[in-house]
Scaffold this motif. Structure first.
Motif, PDB file in Angstrom:
ATOM      1  N   ASN A 189       1.024  -1.237  -0.160  1.00  0.00           N
ATOM      2  CA  ASN A 189       0.082  -0.027   0.020  1.00  0.00           C
ATOM      3  C   ASN A 189       0.756   1.371   0.056  1.00  0.00           C
ATOM      4  O   ASN A 189       0.478   2.284   0.636  1.00  0.00           O
ATOM      5  N   THR A 191       2.901   3.647  -2.918  1.00  0.00           N
ATOM      6  CA  THR A 191       2.783   3.874  -4.299  1.00  0.00           C
ATOM      7  C   THR A 191       4.282   4.805  -4.370  1.00  0.00           C
ATOM      8  O   THR A 191       4.739   5.368  -3.613  1.00  0.00           O
ATOM      9  N   SER A 257      -3.963   2.897  -7.111  1.00  0.00           N
ATOM     10  CA  SER A 257      -3.593   1.785  -7.871  1.00  0.00           C
ATOM     11  C   SER A 257      -2.528   2.502  -8.933  1.00  0.00           C
ATOM     12  O   SER A 257      -2.441   1.798  -9.968  1.00  0.00           O
TER      13      SER A 257
END
Length: 272
Positions: A189, A191, A257
């Motif tokens: 989690n 990025t 994402s």
């Protein structure tokens, strides 16, 4: 039956989060600091400048946004100081949610004349500091279960221009490093993305105009029209507001994402 509407968290609300932004006493870095502070994020500033002016900036940002703002004078040439800046954020503000590796310098010269000391400084500040800060931030973010790393690369992380060998090499390195970190942290989690601006009107670009005029034996006006903005089909500078829009998406939950990308914000430069 409960007819209350569900409450959705505003993705732009960064209240309770903490950001560290290198090179944030002016230019792009300061614009990004203002953007997150305005959305409730505590900030650690870093960068060069007159100490009294830096303090004025820090105090103004803290007062106007109602957040905690600290300053750390880490020298980006020194990996231990870069790591200490990250640890300082955790110690002073309790956590670290957003790391922005933005600090950068430039020197314009032909390869055969390029000074060795300038090469070493550019690689250290533009590339190696990104490694040291990221390495220090990862354990903190893993322990929290969330993190956002944004590297301010450059369009020169994607394409090249003459007389900028060290800068182009460093920024290409940042893009590659971004991809590797994104893959390593894909299931944590956390990025890691790069923003690749074209020419933005900042003090760094102003210095480039003067250097390019010198190396090409021409005027600053011709450098602006025939070199700097010639590459950007829009024929204008990218604004810091345009950069902050993309940046805020990447650090929000909406960007969960999106990882490993190198986003050009370059007025169409890399479309050619």
């Amino acid at each position: 039956m409960d007819n209350q509407r569900p409450v959705f968290k505003d993705p732009n609300d960064l209240s309770g989060q903490v950001a560290v932004i290198s090179g944030s006493t002016s230019g792009i870095g300061l614009a990004l600091a203002r953007a997150v502070a305005a959305r409730g994020c505590d900030v650690v500033l870093n960068g060069l400048g007159d100490p009294s002016e830096i303090e004025r900036t820090r105090a103004e940002l803290e007062a106007s946004c109602g957040v905690r703002v600290r300053y750390h004078a880490a020298n980006m040439l020194k990996g231990d100081e870069v790591a200490d800046m990250v640890a300082y954020a955790k110690h002073q503000l309790g956590r670290l949610d957003i790391l922005v590796n933005n600090a950068g310098i430039q020197h314009v010269e032909a390869v055969e004349k390029f000074p060795s000391d300038q090469w070493e400084k550019i690689i250290a500040i533009n590339l190696s500091s990104t490694f040291y800060a990221t390495r220090a931030a990862i354990p903190i973010m893993k322990a929290q279960g969330r993190g956002r790393i944004v590297n301010i690369a450059s369009v020169h992380g994607l394409v090249a221009s003459p007389f900028k060998s060290a800068y182009v090499a460093a920024k290409h390195g940042v893009v590659g490093f971004t991809k590797t970190v994104a893959l390593e942290l894909a299931q944590d989690n956390i990025t890691c993305n790069a923003i690749c601006p074209g020419f933005v009107e900042t003090p760094l670009v102003a210095a480039q105009v003067a250097d390019l005029a010198r190396t090409r034996g021409t005027s600053k006006e011709k450098v602006l029209s025939e070199v700097i903005l010639e590459s950007q089909p829009t024929k204008r500078f990218v604004t810091t507001d345009e950069l902050t829009g993309a940046f805020l998406y990447l650090v929000s939950d909406l960007g969960a994402s999106t990882t490993g990308i190198s986003m050009p914000i370059d007025g169409g430069w890399t479309a050619r």
